[in-house]
Design a protein around this motif. Sequence first.
Motif, PDB file in Angstrom:
ATOM      1  N   THR A 150       0.826  -1.213   0.000  1.00 53.21           N
ATOM      2  CA  THR A 150       0.000   0.000   0.000  1.00 53.21           C
ATOM      3  C   THR A 150       0.858   1.260   0.000  1.00 53.21           C
ATOM      4  OG1 THR A 150      -0.159   0.161   2.419  1.00 53.21           O
ATOM      5  CG2 THR A 150      -1.801  -1.213   1.306  1.00 53.21           C
ATOM      6  N   ARG A 179      -0.105 -10.339  -3.588  1.00 56.18           N
ATOM      7  CA  ARG A 179      -1.387 -10.226  -4.301  1.00 56.18           C
ATOM      8  C   ARG A 179      -1.712  -8.761  -4.630  1.00 56.18           C
ATOM      9  NH1 ARG A 179      -5.339 -13.119  -0.407  1.00 56.18           N
ATOM     10  NH2 ARG A 179      -3.668 -14.658  -0.549  1.00 56.18           N
ATOM     11  N   GLY A 180      -2.146  -8.565  -5.870  1.00 59.65           N
ATOM     12  CA  GLY A 180      -2.554  -7.230  -6.300  1.00 59.65           C
ATOM     13  C   GLY A 180      -1.433  -6.331  -6.777  1.00 59.65           C
ATOM     14  N   SER A 193       0.597 -10.086 -10.075  1.00 59.89           N
ATOM     15  CA  SER A 193      -0.012 -10.968  -9.084  1.00 59.89           C
ATOM     16  C   SER A 193      -1.491 -10.631  -8.912  1.00 59.89           C
ATOM     17  CB  SER A 193       0.703 -10.846  -7.733  1.00 59.89           C
ATOM     18  OG  SER A 193       2.025 -11.352  -7.827  1.00 59.89           O
ATOM     19  N   GLY A 194      -2.342 -11.668  -8.914  1.00 66.21           N
ATOM     20  CA  GLY A 194      -3.782 -11.466  -8.812  1.00 66.21           C
ATOM     21  C   GLY A 194      -4.233 -11.196  -7.385  1.00 66.21           C
ATOM     22  N   GLY A 195      -5.474 -10.744  -7.243  1.00 66.88           N
ATOM     23  CA  GLY A 195      -6.037 -10.494  -5.921  1.00 66.88           C
ATOM     24  C   GLY A 195      -5.842  -9.058  -5.486  1.00 66.88           C
ATOM     25  N   GLY A 196      -6.037  -8.809  -4.198  1.00 68.02           N
ATOM     26  CA  GLY A 196      -5.912  -7.456  -3.641  1.00 68.02           C
ATOM     27  C   GLY A 196      -5.415  -7.511  -2.206  1.00 68.02           C
ATOM     28  N   TRP A 197      -5.033  -6.356  -1.693  1.00 66.97           N
ATOM     29  CA  TRP A 197      -4.465  -6.196  -0.349  1.00 66.97           C
ATOM     30  C   TRP A 197      -5.345  -6.866   0.703  1.00 66.97           C
ATOM     31  CZ3 TRP A 197      -0.642  -5.239   2.748  1.00 66.97           C
ATOM     32  CH2 TRP A 197      -0.818  -4.612   3.986  1.00 66.97           C
ATOM     33  N   ASP A 198      -4.718  -7.647   1.583  1.00 62.55           N
ATOM     34  CA  ASP A 198      -5.469  -8.369   2.609  1.00 62.55           C
ATOM     35  C   ASP A 198      -4.936  -8.067   4.007  1.00 62.55           C
ATOM     36  OD1 ASP A 198      -7.538 -10.085   3.438  1.00 62.55           O
ATOM     37  OD2 ASP A 198      -6.183 -11.806   3.516  1.00 62.55           O
ATOM     38  N   GLU A 205      -1.299 -12.153   2.583  1.00 60.78           N
ATOM     39  CA  GLU A 205       0.077 -12.016   2.116  1.00 60.78           C
ATOM     40  C   GLU A 205       0.978 -13.096   2.720  1.00 60.78           C
ATOM     41  OE1 GLU A 205      -2.010  -8.335   1.125  1.00 60.78           O
ATOM     42  OE2 GLU A 205      -1.934  -9.520   2.959  1.00 60.78           O
ATOM     43  N   ASP A 228       0.403 -16.002   0.614  1.00 58.37           N
ATOM     44  CA  ASP A 228       1.165 -15.862  -0.629  1.00 58.37           C
ATOM     45  C   ASP A 228       2.597 -16.366  -0.436  1.00 58.37           C
ATOM     46  OD1 ASP A 228      -1.070 -14.643  -1.735  1.00 58.37           O
ATOM     47  OD2 ASP A 228      -0.270 -12.609  -1.595  1.00 58.37           O
TER      48      ASP A 228
END
Length: 205
Positions: free
Chosen positions: A42, A72-73, A77-82, A87, A90
């Motif tokens: 982020t 991710r994101g 890399s697919g997906g979004g911040w978690d 992560e 991942d």
Amino acid sequence: MNSQTRKVLIDGPAGPLECAVDQLLDLQAPRGTAVICHPNPTQGGTMDNKVVQTLARAFVQLGYQVVRFNFRGIGQSGGGWDEGRGEVDDALAVVAHFRQPGLPLVLGGFSFGGYVASRAAQRLEGEAAPERLVLVGPATSRFDMAAVPADSLVIHGEIDDVVPLSSVLDWARPQHLPVIVVPGVGHFFHGQLTLLKNLVLRSWH
């Protein structure tokens, strides 16, 4: 130690994970695999971060196959911040894909990546446990870092304005965990990346 970097996509928990793999060019078999985790996505963190690349170069020099990857994101890399949970998943997916049976695993991380490495190591127990952790500027003030093994290598800048040194010492103190403090250096080790690399090289067995 000469290496060649190749980019690959592997299957991750939230979609593909973009990885950069430094493989040794000579015929020498790698002594193990080092997986390096990058800073907070982020705030612009990626696998191409200079500290992450510096750690990768150190481990290539030490004879490891080295894997950097985008959480991710980020990048491809697919997906979004978690918020750090996914992560860690991942990182474990990257470990499962690249670690070589019978050879040691090293987990490394810078800043948020240090938090992820600590949590991933916590979930790798017994024979799956990493040989050693390397944490640079770990984000102890921003994330709930796990306790780490006594031989973990922790390096922090004295004048880090992102993660205060006092926060790292507060995390390390109950564990009786030594911290290498680099005088006059901030979070990103500007102008001191060669010193950082040499600290890792000198601290390795």
